[in-house]
Design a protein around this motif. Structure first.
Motif, PDB file in Angstrom:
ATOM      1  N   LEU A 199      -4.308  64.100 -76.282  1.00  0.00           N
ATOM      2  CA  LEU A 199      -4.686  65.096 -75.277  1.00  0.00           C
ATOM      3  C   LEU A 199      -6.178  65.404 -75.320  1.00  0.00           C
ATOM      4  O   LEU A 199      -6.766  65.745 -74.299  1.00  0.00           O
ATOM      5  CB  LEU A 199      -3.876  66.373 -75.483  1.00  0.00           C
ATOM      6  N   SER A 200      -6.797  65.305 -76.487  1.00  0.00           N
ATOM      7  CA  SER A 200      -8.236  65.564 -76.624  1.00  0.00           C
ATOM      8  C   SER A 200      -9.025  64.277 -76.456  1.00  0.00           C
ATOM      9  O   SER A 200      -9.892  63.928 -77.257  1.00  0.00           O
ATOM     10  CB  SER A 200      -8.531  66.228 -77.974  1.00  0.00           C
ATOM     11  N   CYS A 201      -8.707  63.536 -75.392  1.00  0.00           N
ATOM     12  CA  CYS A 201      -9.440  62.314 -75.026  1.00  0.00           C
ATOM     13  C   CYS A 201      -9.441  61.279 -76.148  1.00  0.00           C
ATOM     14  O   CYS A 201     -10.418  60.545 -76.333  1.00  0.00           O
ATOM     15  CB  CYS A 201     -10.867  62.629 -74.593  1.00  0.00           C
ATOM     16  N   GLY A 202      -8.359  61.245 -76.936  1.00  0.00           N
ATOM     17  CA  GLY A 202      -8.263  60.253 -77.994  1.00  0.00           C
ATOM     18  C   GLY A 202      -9.161  60.504 -79.178  1.00  0.00           C
ATOM     19  O   GLY A 202      -9.382  59.589 -79.989  1.00  0.00           O
ATOM     20  N   GLN A 203      -9.677  61.723 -79.347  1.00  0.00           N
ATOM     21  CA  GLN A 203     -10.582  62.032 -80.450  1.00  0.00           C
ATOM     22  C   GLN A 203      -9.771  62.379 -81.708  1.00  0.00           C
ATOM     23  O   GLN A 203      -9.010  63.351 -81.708  1.00  0.00           O
ATOM     24  CB  GLN A 203     -11.494  63.202 -80.074  1.00  0.00           C
ATOM     25  N   ASP A 215      -7.076  65.257 -87.244  1.00  0.00           N
ATOM     26  CA  ASP A 215      -7.464  65.223 -88.657  1.00  0.00           C
ATOM     27  C   ASP A 215      -7.748  66.594 -89.239  1.00  0.00           C
ATOM     28  O   ASP A 215      -7.979  66.727 -90.444  1.00  0.00           O
ATOM     29  CB  ASP A 215      -8.696  64.336 -88.843  1.00  0.00           C
ATOM     30  N   GLY A 216      -7.767  67.638 -88.405  1.00  0.00           N
ATOM     31  CA  GLY A 216      -7.919  68.992 -88.916  1.00  0.00           C
ATOM     32  C   GLY A 216      -6.582  69.531 -89.391  1.00  0.00           C
ATOM     33  O   GLY A 216      -5.549  68.868 -89.326  1.00  0.00           O
ATOM     34  N   CYS A 217      -6.588  70.785 -89.878  1.00  0.00           N
ATOM     35  CA  CYS A 217      -5.322  71.398 -90.274  1.00  0.00           C
ATOM     36  C   CYS A 217      -4.557  71.922 -89.072  1.00  0.00           C
ATOM     37  O   CYS A 217      -3.331  72.067 -89.121  1.00  0.00           O
ATOM     38  CB  CYS A 217      -5.549  72.501 -91.304  1.00  0.00           C
ATOM     39  N   LEU A 218      -5.283  72.190 -87.981  1.00  0.00           N
ATOM     40  CA  LEU A 218      -4.635  72.535 -86.723  1.00  0.00           C
ATOM     41  C   LEU A 218      -5.611  72.302 -85.580  1.00  0.00           C
ATOM     42  O   LEU A 218      -6.835  72.243 -85.774  1.00  0.00           O
ATOM     43  CB  LEU A 218      -4.153  73.987 -86.701  1.00  0.00           C
ATOM     44  N   ALA A 219      -5.055  72.163 -84.381  1.00  0.00           N
ATOM     45  CA  ALA A 219      -5.845  72.086 -83.157  1.00  0.00           C
ATOM     46  C   ALA A 219      -5.321  73.144 -82.197  1.00  0.00           C
ATOM     47  O   ALA A 219      -4.182  73.614 -82.321  1.00  0.00           O
ATOM     48  CB  ALA A 219      -5.762  70.696 -82.531  1.00  0.00           C
ATOM     49  N   VAL A 220      -6.160  73.514 -81.242  1.00  0.00           N
ATOM     50  CA  VAL A 220      -5.842  74.610 -80.324  1.00  0.00           C
ATOM     51  C   VAL A 220      -6.190  74.181 -78.907  1.00  0.00           C
ATOM     52  O   VAL A 220      -7.238  73.580 -78.672  1.00  0.00           O
ATOM     53  CB  VAL A 220      -6.656  75.881 -80.677  1.00  0.00           C
ATOM     54  N   ALA A 221      -5.298  74.496 -77.961  1.00  0.00           N
ATOM     55  CA  ALA A 221      -5.621  74.421 -76.534  1.00  0.00           C
ATOM     56  C   ALA A 221      -5.613  75.838 -75.988  1.00  0.00           C
ATOM     57  O   ALA A 221      -4.640  76.580 -76.192  1.00  0.00           O
ATOM     58  CB  ALA A 221      -4.610  73.551 -75.789  1.00  0.00           C
ATOM     59  N   THR A 245     -14.737  72.835 -84.637  1.00  0.00           N
ATOM     60  CA  THR A 245     -15.421  72.094 -83.590  1.00  0.00           C
ATOM     61  C   THR A 245     -14.769  72.402 -82.252  1.00  0.00           C
ATOM     62  O   THR A 245     -13.542  72.274 -82.110  1.00  0.00           O
ATOM     63  CB  THR A 245     -15.363  70.574 -83.843  1.00  0.00           C
ATOM     64  N   GLY A 246     -15.581  72.794 -81.285  1.00  0.00           N
ATOM     65  CA  GLY A 246     -15.105  72.931 -79.926  1.00  0.00           C
ATOM     66  C   GLY A 246     -14.965  71.560 -79.292  1.00  0.00           C
ATOM     67  O   GLY A 246     -15.785  70.671 -79.514  1.00  0.00           O
ATOM     68  N   ILE A 247     -13.919  71.385 -78.501  1.00  0.00           N
ATOM     69  CA  ILE A 247     -13.639  70.111 -77.842  1.00  0.00           C
ATOM     70  C   ILE A 247     -13.592  70.356 -76.344  1.00  0.00           C
ATOM     71  O   ILE A 247     -12.656  70.989 -75.835  1.00  0.00           O
ATOM     72  CB  ILE A 247     -12.309  69.501 -78.337  1.00  0.00           C
ATOM     73  N   GLY A 248     -14.598  69.846 -75.638  1.00  0.00           N
ATOM     74  CA  GLY A 248     -14.638  70.025 -74.190  1.00  0.00           C
ATOM     75  C   GLY A 248     -13.983  68.895 -73.439  1.00  0.00           C
ATOM     76  O   GLY A 248     -13.677  69.037 -72.248  1.00  0.00           O
ATOM     77  N   HIS A 259     -10.581  73.223 -75.821  1.00  0.00           N
ATOM     78  CA  HIS A 259      -9.824  72.858 -77.017  1.00  0.00           C
ATOM     79  C   HIS A 259     -10.693  73.087 -78.256  1.00  0.00           C
ATOM     80  O   HIS A 259     -11.918  73.181 -78.168  1.00  0.00           O
ATOM     81  CB  HIS A 259      -9.379  71.398 -76.949  1.00  0.00           C
ATOM     82  N   PHE A 260     -10.023  73.147 -79.401  1.00  0.00           N
ATOM     83  CA  PHE A 260     -10.727  73.461 -80.641  1.00  0.00           C
ATOM     84  C   PHE A 260      -9.935  72.874 -81.804  1.00  0.00           C
ATOM     85  O   PHE A 260      -8.710  72.698 -81.713  1.00  0.00           O
ATOM     86  CB  PHE A 260     -10.848  74.979 -80.819  1.00  0.00           C
ATOM     87  N   THR A 261     -10.615  72.570 -82.883  1.00  0.00           N
ATOM     88  CA  THR A 261      -9.943  72.109 -84.095  1.00  0.00           C
ATOM     89  C   THR A 261     -10.641  72.696 -85.319  1.00  0.00           C
ATOM     90  O   THR A 261     -11.848  72.952 -85.293  1.00  0.00           O
ATOM     91  CB  THR A 261      -9.922  70.566 -84.160  1.00  0.00           C
ATOM     92  N   VAL A 262      -9.860  72.912 -86.372  1.00  0.00           N
ATOM     93  CA  VAL A 262     -10.365  73.473 -87.628  1.00  0.00           C
ATOM     94  C   VAL A 262      -9.839  72.626 -88.779  1.00  0.00           C
ATOM     95  O   VAL A 262      -8.659  72.247 -88.799  1.00  0.00           O
ATOM     96  CB  VAL A 262      -9.924  74.936 -87.818  1.00  0.00           C
TER      97      VAL A 262
END
Length: 536
Positions: free
Chosen positions: A427-431, A436-442, A484-487, A510-513
């Motif tokens: 969903l995050s453009c294949g990034q 690889d973070g402990c969680l991602a956020v939309a 990291t913010g994910i645009g 989107h965001f990941t930590v």
């Protein structure tokens, strides 16, 4: 087509899809890369100071409301406000290239946001001033000294020892890389800056609140952005009160605004690129989304919860240490107690700083992709920041979502259990940073409901996302992790995951930590050659 229809059309045009991206340049033309700093050649400079970072309030305390007695408005306090919110934080260098990092994050480190201040007489100098803040030198550029009549009028309006601060955007800085999608990035970058300012102000005992009583289209002239000489368009996106807490919004008389608009200005704006490309829909959407003059809202603010999740941790080193990770290690995890503390921080009632800045209700909820959180099963979760209950949230979404309460206190609901790493990455453009973070956020906005008020609510949804992003950055740093913010994400694929058949919810950021992997080829040097300490 109505203005609202045009904004919805822009939003659809600027979506990324797995089979095609939003209209953009396709490749980067390095010869036209915009300069990262606005300067006004010939303008008089006022040097600002930097206090040692060790002189810092506690990190947790600033989110509940302004701390202690408000600082007087003077050179020392303004220096600190800007140093802790919009200044450089470091320089990076690799392979002969050198670039600056800042306290406030930005998409692609392109920094479209500029700051201007209107200072009453006696704040810095005997006369009132219109100034521009330039981060590369940590100085104020004086664009105008106010005549006595204007200065007195401004002093009357700002009688409580405060000032006006305007945030402007230069869309070309983002469009150079992102094309038509750049308006989105300008606006959530502005949200980052709003949160950074509100937090830095709280440490000084001040509040930051949005002024609603002046139409945004009428703000360019008083701050000098309607004059000739700007090779790249720049416009004011919001006007803020900065100073001691107030119960009500100050009223800016039209005569004051007209007088400011007629000022003779010093300094010539620099050209940022040798040439730039016009993106027609980007240029079209901006004027449609500028807010009209709106009825003032009460500025009374209920105090939040001054938690002690990070006892003894100082604020200012965190503000200046914040970085955007470029890669995560794919192994680092957190305990569920830490996730609870993060999510509590993101609730508006818990953290009026920064979420009370606009005075508007929360419209953004969070879809969590939980990867490695000890004590919480991997899968999809929903945090209801906007206050909707599960029955209301479930309307129009997938029937197989569980909507199980996942916490006794937080409005956190389990939707699906299972490994969501591949899904987050796709969903995050294949990034892979999203997996690889402990969680991602939309970040999901109540899109249709917000736009019922008018097209001007569209950018404010991104502001709210940017504020959330800034707090996630700081919470990660406080835990010894990185964010990291994910645009770049596939908008409609997120909505398909939810089972949406309409636009009631839209994913905006989107965001990941996680635990960052840093590039050891990069060298780091201080933000400024030598600290300028205030006189004792």
């Amino acid at each position: 087509m109505t203005d609202l229809d045009a904004v919805r059309a822009y939003h659809a045009l600027s979506k990324h899809h797995p089979e095609r991206f939003a209209p953009g340049p396709g490749r980067l033309d390095w010869a036209t890369q915009p300069a990262p700093f606005r300067r006004y050649a010939g303008a008089r400079l006022i040097e600002l100071w930097q206090r040692p970072l060790e002189e810092s309030p506690a990190y947790d305390a600033v989110f509940a409301g302004p701390l202690g007695n408000p600082a007087p408005l003077n050179r020392a306090s303004l220096s600190q406000l800007l140093y802790d919110s919009l200044a450089l934080s470091a320089w990076k260098e690799a392979g002969g290239s050198r670039w600056a990092l800042r306290v406030n994050p930005s998409s692609g480190n392109l920094h479209p946001t500029e700051a201007y201040l209107m200072l009453p007489p006696g704040a810095l100098e005997e006369r009132g001033l219109l100034v521009h803040y330039t981060a590369d030198a940590h100085v104020l550029e004086v664009r105008a000294e106010l005549p006595s009549a204007l200065g007195n009028s401004l002093h009357t309006v700002l009688s409580a020892d405060g000032c006006l601060l305007a945030l402007a955007s230069i869309p070309w800085r983002e469009a150079w890389k992102y094309g038509e999608r750049a308006y989105r990035y300008c606006q959530h970058d502005l949200g980052h800056a709003l949160a950074a300012l509100a937090i830095a102000a709280s440490a000084l005992g001040w509040q930051v609140r949005l002024l609603r009583g002046v139409a945004e289209a009428g703000l360019d002239a008083p701050f000098g952005l309607d004059r000739e000489g700007f090779a790249e368009a720049e416009h004011i996106d919001c006007l803020l009160w900065v100073g001691p807490a107030q119960a009500n919004e100050p009223v800016l008389p039209q005569a004051l605004l007209d007088g400011l608009a007629a000022l003779e200005l010093d300094g010539r704006p620099n050209r940022l690129s040798r040439q730039y490309r016009e993106w027609p829909e980007l240029a079209r959407v901006h004027p449609l989304c500028r807010a009209p003059a709106l009825s003032p809202l009460s500025w009374e603010m209920a105090p939040g919860c001054a938690s002690a999740d990070n006892p003894g941790l100082p604020l200012r080193p965190l503000l200046h240490r914040r970085r955007s990770a470029q890669a995560m290690d794919g192994r680092g995890g957190i305990d569920v107690s830490l996730l609870r503390a993060w999510l509590a921080r993101l609730l508006p009632d818990h953290s009026p700083v920064p979420f009370a800045v606009t005075g508007e209700p929360a419209q953004v909820d969070l879809l969590l992709f939980v990867h490695r959180v000890q004590g919480l099963a991997p899968g999809l979760y929903w945090l209801s920041r906007s206050g909707l209950d599960p029955e209301a949230l479930a309307e129009g979404l997938r029937e197989d979502f569980l909507w199980e309460r996942a916490d006794d206190v937080l409005p956190l609901y389990r939707l699906l259990e299972g490994d969501a790493r591949g899904l987050a990455e796709f969903l995050s453009c294949g990034q892979d940073i999203a997996s690889d973070g402990c969680l991602a956020v939309a970040m999901l906005a109540r899109f249709d409901e917000a736009l019922e008020a008018g097209a001007w609510r569209y950018p404010r949804l991104y502001w709210e996302c940017g504020q959330i992003g800034q707090l996630l950055y700081l919470e990660a740093e406080a835990a010894g992790l990185s964010g990291t913010g994910i645009g770049c994400f596939f908008d409609e694929a997120v909505h398909e995951l939810l089972g949406l058949a309409d636009s009631r919810w839209q994913s905006l950021y989107h965001f990941t930590v996680g635990r960052a992997v840093w590039d050891e080829r990069l060298s780091t040097s201080p933000a400024y050659p030598e600290p300028r300490l205030p006189p004792v």
